[in-house]
Write an enzyme that holds these catalytic residues in place. Structure first.
Site, PDB file in Angstrom:
ATOM      1  N   LYS A 107      -8.733  11.527  -1.892  1.00  0.00           N
ATOM      2  CA  LYS A 107      -8.687  10.198  -1.280  1.00  0.00           C
ATOM      3  C   LYS A 107      -9.661  10.216  -0.113  1.00  0.00           C
ATOM      4  CE  LYS A 107      -6.257   6.469  -2.145  1.00  0.00           C
ATOM      5  NZ  LYS A 107      -5.704   6.102  -3.466  1.00  0.00           N
TER       6      LYS A 107
HETATM    7  P1  NAD Z   1      -6.370  -4.681  -1.702  1.00  0.00           P
HETATM    8  O1  NAD Z   1      -7.132  -4.392  -0.467  1.00  0.00           O
HETATM    9  O2  NAD Z   1      -7.065  -5.297  -2.871  1.00  0.00           O
HETATM   10  O3  NAD Z   1      -5.107  -5.627  -1.358  1.00  0.00           O
HETATM   11  C1  NAD Z   1      -4.148  -5.303  -0.413  1.00  0.00           C
HETATM   12  C2  NAD Z   1      -3.249  -6.515  -0.261  1.00  0.00           C
HETATM   13  O4  NAD Z   1      -2.157  -6.193   0.579  1.00  0.00           O
HETATM   14  C3  NAD Z   1      -3.944  -7.707   0.380  1.00  0.00           C
HETATM   15  O5  NAD Z   1      -3.500  -8.895  -0.268  1.00  0.00           O
HETATM   16  C4  NAD Z   1      -3.423  -7.689   1.820  1.00  0.00           C
HETATM   17  O6  NAD Z   1      -3.442  -8.971   2.407  1.00  0.00           O
HETATM   18  C5  NAD Z   1      -2.018  -7.210   1.571  1.00  0.00           C
HETATM   19  N1  NAD Z   1      -1.360  -6.652   2.728  1.00  0.00           N
HETATM   20  C6  NAD Z   1      -1.817  -5.792   3.653  1.00  0.00           C
HETATM   21  N2  NAD Z   1      -0.864  -5.514   4.553  1.00  0.00           N
HETATM   22  C7  NAD Z   1       0.236  -6.220   4.173  1.00  0.00           C
HETATM   23  C8  NAD Z   1       1.537  -6.356   4.681  1.00  0.00           C
HETATM   24  N3  NAD Z   1       1.921  -5.687   5.765  1.00  0.00           N
HETATM   25  N4  NAD Z   1       2.418  -7.162   4.022  1.00  0.00           N
HETATM   26  C9  NAD Z   1       2.057  -7.840   2.923  1.00  0.00           C
HETATM   27  N5  NAD Z   1       0.819  -7.732   2.389  1.00  0.00           N
HETATM   28  C10 NAD Z   1      -0.067  -6.947   3.008  1.00  0.00           C
HETATM   29  O7  NAD Z   1      -5.667  -3.292  -2.113  1.00  0.00           O
HETATM   30  P2  NAD Z   1      -5.170  -2.839  -3.540  1.00  0.00           P
HETATM   31  O8  NAD Z   1      -6.282  -2.125  -4.207  1.00  0.00           O
HETATM   32  O9  NAD Z   1      -4.493  -3.964  -4.212  1.00  0.00           O
HETATM   33  O10 NAD Z   1      -4.106  -1.725  -3.130  1.00  0.00           O
HETATM   34  C11 NAD Z   1      -2.768  -2.033  -2.796  1.00  0.00           C
HETATM   35  C12 NAD Z   1      -1.921  -0.791  -2.913  1.00  0.00           C
HETATM   36  O11 NAD Z   1      -2.014  -0.281  -4.243  1.00  0.00           O
HETATM   37  C13 NAD Z   1      -2.334   0.386  -2.024  1.00  0.00           C
HETATM   38  O12 NAD Z   1      -1.180   1.117  -1.678  1.00  0.00           O
HETATM   39  C14 NAD Z   1      -3.205   1.225  -2.933  1.00  0.00           C
HETATM   40  O13 NAD Z   1      -3.282   2.570  -2.527  1.00  0.00           O
HETATM   41  C15 NAD Z   1      -2.440   1.067  -4.224  1.00  0.00           C
HETATM   42  N6  NAD Z   1      -3.221   1.351  -5.437  1.00  0.00           N
HETATM   43  C16 NAD Z   1      -4.366   0.684  -5.716  1.00  0.00           C
HETATM   44  C17 NAD Z   1      -5.038   0.957  -6.894  1.00  0.00           C
HETATM   45  C18 NAD Z   1      -6.267   0.205  -7.298  1.00  0.00           C
HETATM   46  O14 NAD Z   1      -6.724   0.403  -8.438  1.00  0.00           O
HETATM   47  N7  NAD Z   1      -6.820  -0.671  -6.484  1.00  0.00           N
HETATM   48  C19 NAD Z   1      -4.561   1.942  -7.774  1.00  0.00           C
HETATM   49  C20 NAD Z   1      -3.370   2.596  -7.458  1.00  0.00           C
HETATM   50  C21 NAD Z   1      -2.710   2.284  -6.292  1.00  0.00           C
END
Ligand code: NAD
Length: 419
Positions: A107
């Protein structure tokens, strides 16, 4: 000196210790399994638009190199710390092993707030970060991907920066790129689709009809929005709550997802969509629903609120949304079907793996082929986790972690200890 500190790292450590105790892993082997192989910290100096120079801190943690290159996302977030990055790298290792992918976990990211940076400044941060990482990454060493705060756009800049250094186009250095640059069909939607697929399997297991269920989704970025749209459109679920960092919306009759999609496309955030549906974001998690999908940040389900959740299925789209203390509460309750993060959000890394394989072979698959293969691997992991949990009489999280840790351990044992 303990390099890795903070509550997120302590979560990863506590989860590992629980499984290591169950498997009776000796101390020396525990350190070998848990401590990251490499942690790289870099200064990322950037010219800001106002003429000042700002130095951001960049990180990359490569957890283990036993089974192949490391693989993991890149997070741009203001309060990013080494301990959090290390925990996320460790979880990636167990996740890749559970899915049967030939990777260790990694990461990385930059402690910056992309919301206050201009497009040019974000590009400068992205390119300089990748430039600093070039000695430590490579298609057979460490392959980056998007995570919170980054997307296809940043992956294109990473790929270009690395390729300029190599002197030829090197698509296989990152995944989650635009399809036009060697990205794969289905990567952008992969994590959210995977969450929705596994929620469907959990409904089957519980005898719930997905089309009569309601869902609440916290976080409306890549994972949360795709999960919400897919649950609504493919499975006919009523989405009764959604939130992002600006606000939370709740309507027990169901939110209009097409209109929300149009609003987010135009404004980028949920705020401004409705005043009647606004709800306190913390209270949203506790509203009655069949499926709760935390898809934003870590540690939102705690010992304090775990007892008040009113869902049947907890589908962890985010990494580390549930603290170990909350886990104990959920286990004691015993009324919730938990899809633990390393299973629930593994669709992203699975399709990233497909992208890397396609790039190495220069042979690209159709969207249908990607989707079929994704569902096959998710089905396999879902079956392994649910069977193991039943056989060992443990939670599905413990079962998932146990399978992942056992596979990394087996790899290390078979390779032996060099020299
Ligand atoms: P992203 O940046 O696309 O979106 C994050 C979202 O969370 C945004 O809508 C933001 O406004 C919201 N957010 C932030 N803080 C918040 C809060 N306190 N309360 C409510 N909403 C809040 O990120 P993502 O890629 O969607 O990732 C989200 C989660 O999923 C993370 O934990 C990431 O590690 C995990 N993840 C992502 C992927 C991927 O392929 N992108 C894969 C596995 C896991």
């Amino acid at each position: 000196m303990n390099l890795y500190t903070g509550p997120v790292f302590e979560m990863a450590r506590a989860q590992f210790a629980g499984v290591a105790d169950r498997l009776d892993i000796p101390d020396g082997e525990r350190d070998r399994l848990l401590l990251p192989k490499r942690a790289i910290c870099v200064a990322v100096p950037v010219h800001l638009d106002d003429g000042r120079t700002q130095v951001f801190q960049g990180f990359r943690v490569q957890h283990h190199l036993t089974l192949g290159p490391t693989k993991g996302g890149t997070r741009f977030a203001p309060d990013l710390e080494l301990g959090e990055v290390a925990a996320l790298a460790i979880w990636m290792s167990w996740k890749c092993a559970l899915a049967g992918l030939p990777y260790g976990g990694a990461k990385g990211g930059v402690a910056c707030d992309p919301r206050v940076l201009s497009l040019r400044e974000i590009e400068a941060v992205s390119r300089r970060y990748m430039q600093e990482m070039i000695p430590f990454v490579g298609p057979q060493v460490d392959v980056m991907a998007p995570d919170m705060g980054t997307s296809e756009r940043e992956m294109a800049w990473f790929m270009d920066t690395y390729s300029m250094h190599q002197g030829h186009a090197c698509a296989e250095i990152v995944t989650g790129k635009p399809v036009a640059l060697g990205g794969t069909e289905g990567r952008r939607e992969a994590t959210g689709h995977g969450v929705a697929y596994l929620v469907g399997r959990a409904c089957d297991t519980l005898g719930l009809v997905a089309g009569s269920c309601s869902a609440i989704v916290q976080g409306f970025g890549n994972v949360g929005s795709v999960a919400a749209y897919t649950l609504a459109r493919r499975q006919g679920m009523r989405i009764v709550g959604v939130s992002d960092h600006t606000c939370a919306l709740h309507d027990p009759r169901g939110l209009p997802m097409d209109e929300i999609e149009a609003h987010v496309r135009d404004h980028g955030v949920l705020m401004g969509f409705s005043t009647e549906a606004l709800i306190d974001p913390a209270a949203m998690l506790e509203q009655r629903c069949d499926v709760l999908v935390p898809a934003a940040v870590e540690r939102v389900i705690t010992a304090e609120n775990a007892g008040r959740l009113r869902c049947r299925i907890l589908a962890e789209g985010a990494n580390g949304p549930t603290t170990p203390e909350a886990d104990a509460v959920l286990e004691a309750r015993g009324d919730m079907f938990v899809l633990p993060d390393i299973l629930c959000n593994s669709g992203g890394v699975i399709v990233s793996y497909f992208e890397w394989v396609q790039d190495l072979q220069r042979l690209f698959w159709s969207a249908a082929e990607v989707g079929d293969r994704l569902e096959r691997l998710l089905e396999q992991a879902f079956g392994q986790v649910t069977r193991r949990a039943a056989a060992d009489k443990v939670s599905q999280r413990t079962a998932a972690l146990t399978i992942g840790i056992e596979r990394v351990r087996a790899g290390k044992r078979l390779r032996g200890l060099f020299p």
